[in-house]
Design an enzyme around this catalytic site. Sequence first.
Site, PDB file in Angstrom:
ATOM      1  N   LYS A  76     -55.015 -13.596  69.933  1.00 36.71           N
ATOM      2  CA  LYS A  76     -53.873 -14.504  70.121  1.00 36.71           C
ATOM      3  C   LYS A  76     -52.759 -13.977  71.037  1.00 36.71           C
ATOM      4  O   LYS A  76     -52.318 -14.714  71.912  1.00 36.71           O
ATOM      5  CB  LYS A  76     -53.344 -14.864  68.728  1.00 36.71           C
ATOM      6  CG  LYS A  76     -52.205 -15.838  68.680  1.00 36.71           C
ATOM      7  CD  LYS A  76     -51.791 -16.118  67.236  1.00 36.71           C
ATOM      8  CE  LYS A  76     -51.425 -14.846  66.529  1.00 36.71           C
ATOM      9  NZ  LYS A  76     -50.984 -15.037  65.148  1.00 36.71           N
ATOM     10  N   HIS A 203     -51.627 -11.056  55.874  1.00 36.67           N
ATOM     11  CA  HIS A 203     -50.959 -10.776  57.141  1.00 36.67           C
ATOM     12  C   HIS A 203     -49.479 -10.845  56.824  1.00 36.67           C
ATOM     13  O   HIS A 203     -48.949 -11.910  56.545  1.00 36.67           O
ATOM     14  CB  HIS A 203     -51.360 -11.824  58.186  1.00 36.67           C
ATOM     15  CG  HIS A 203     -50.880 -11.495  59.571  1.00 36.67           C
ATOM     16  ND1 HIS A 203     -51.363 -10.417  60.273  1.00 36.67           N
ATOM     17  CD2 HIS A 203     -49.968 -12.077  60.367  1.00 36.67           C
ATOM     18  CE1 HIS A 203     -50.755 -10.368  61.454  1.00 36.67           C
ATOM     19  NE2 HIS A 203     -49.903 -11.366  61.532  1.00 36.67           N
ATOM     20  N   GLU A 277     -56.215  -6.292  61.719  1.00 33.21           N
ATOM     21  CA  GLU A 277     -56.244  -7.281  62.813  1.00 33.21           C
ATOM     22  C   GLU A 277     -55.070  -7.066  63.758  1.00 33.21           C
ATOM     23  O   GLU A 277     -54.239  -7.958  63.927  1.00 33.21           O
ATOM     24  CB  GLU A 277     -56.145  -8.699  62.242  1.00 33.21           C
ATOM     25  CG  GLU A 277     -57.178  -9.058  61.208  1.00 33.21           C
ATOM     26  CD  GLU A 277     -56.801 -10.335  60.440  1.00 33.21           C
ATOM     27  OE1 GLU A 277     -55.676 -10.856  60.609  1.00 33.21           O
ATOM     28  OE2 GLU A 277     -57.638 -10.805  59.665  1.00 33.21           O
TER      29      GLU A 277
END
Length: 402
Positions: A76, A203, A277
């Site tokens: 992203k 997250h 991530e």
Amino acid sequence: MKIRLRSALVNPRSGVEADPGLELPGGADPFSRQSIHHLVARYGSPLLIIDAQRVRLQYQRLAAALPGVVLHYALKPLPHAALVGILSAQGAYFDLASNGEVELVRGLKIAPQRCIHTHPIKRDSDIRTALDFGVDTFVVDNPDELRKFEKFRRAKLLIRVCFRSPVAQCDLSRKFGCDPAQVSSMLSLAAELRLEVIGLSFHVGSQTAEPQMYVEAIDYCRSVLNERIHGHQLSTLDIGGGFPVDYAQPALPIEEFCAPIVKALGRIRPNVRIIAEPGRYLSAPAVVAVAQVIGRALRDGKWWYYLDDGIYSSYSGQLYDHVTYAVEALVPPGEQFPSVLAGPTCDSIDVINEHLLLPILRVGDLILGRSMGAYTWACASNFNFFPRATILALDHGRLIEN
Ligand SMILES: *Cc1c(COP(=O)(O)O)cnc(C)c1O
């Protein structure tokens, strides 16, 4: 003797002479003033310059700070083939969230086994595209999303749990993640639907200032991972992204940031696969933005400099990502005056910084923005039809072709 291979081939799309040899003198830092002036002379502006060596150093430094953790680069912040290729060669894994991101890694022939799909909310077509490519791990955070997988039984699922972070600049737990209290009922429903849940993910938010929220989240997840719940024995923990970098405000060194996280992970039973991530941490510091002054005006005692890049383009992160980038003028030092840097569009919010002290600049002078590899080009528009920056990726003086 200067060995510089040159071919007469011209790329018909860009009109730029293809050069199989070096773009910059071997070993030159692509972020040095000399290199930047050369690249602008050759490719124009605005530019975003990716330095492959800095990408590798970011990856290696984070891997060393999180030993035993498998790093999935979240595409992203900078979904660019050159960056993905450099990270792939380093052994990185990938975190995908859309069909476009699946196509990008597929085009680079990256093994699907190295990818996970982490968007908590998906269309059937998103699931199908990722499964067709060969990705088998997905994220869910609510009962409706679990039910979508009744049609796709071969998927392995991670349940995303939310832990609200008051200190993250972008609190992602507001939009995604199930409450820790709901994990048990999610596992029960998955068992009822005969779906395979392999672990938990979270997250905590992006550009997180301190690691406490990771520690709390890991400690909670550990208690779930230790039990057998509704027949599931979870074996994966995904600690997400959010690792911070230096902007105009410095961040904690990554080793210091990760130390408490590593300690908390050490309390988890062995044989649990730990993954992360990271997005921003890998891409941001490895990229600089270069813009050119296209006009100037003295207004109310301040110099206004208008650049060919701005808030609607590479500097869009100042709006969306709440970041202030460190900028400098690539000119010889001189007496400094209160100055404003503004973007090229006709919109009044297109101002990059109003509180700078800069030497007198002229049309054609260059402005450098540092740490501009995350949430910059990815969120840029061509509002007013000013084109987005051209990305150049350099590896030891060589231009990486895409
Ligand atoms: C955006 C995002 C990331 C990357 O976050 P960074 O703060 O850039 O490290 C990782 N995982 C998910 C699910 C995301 O949405």
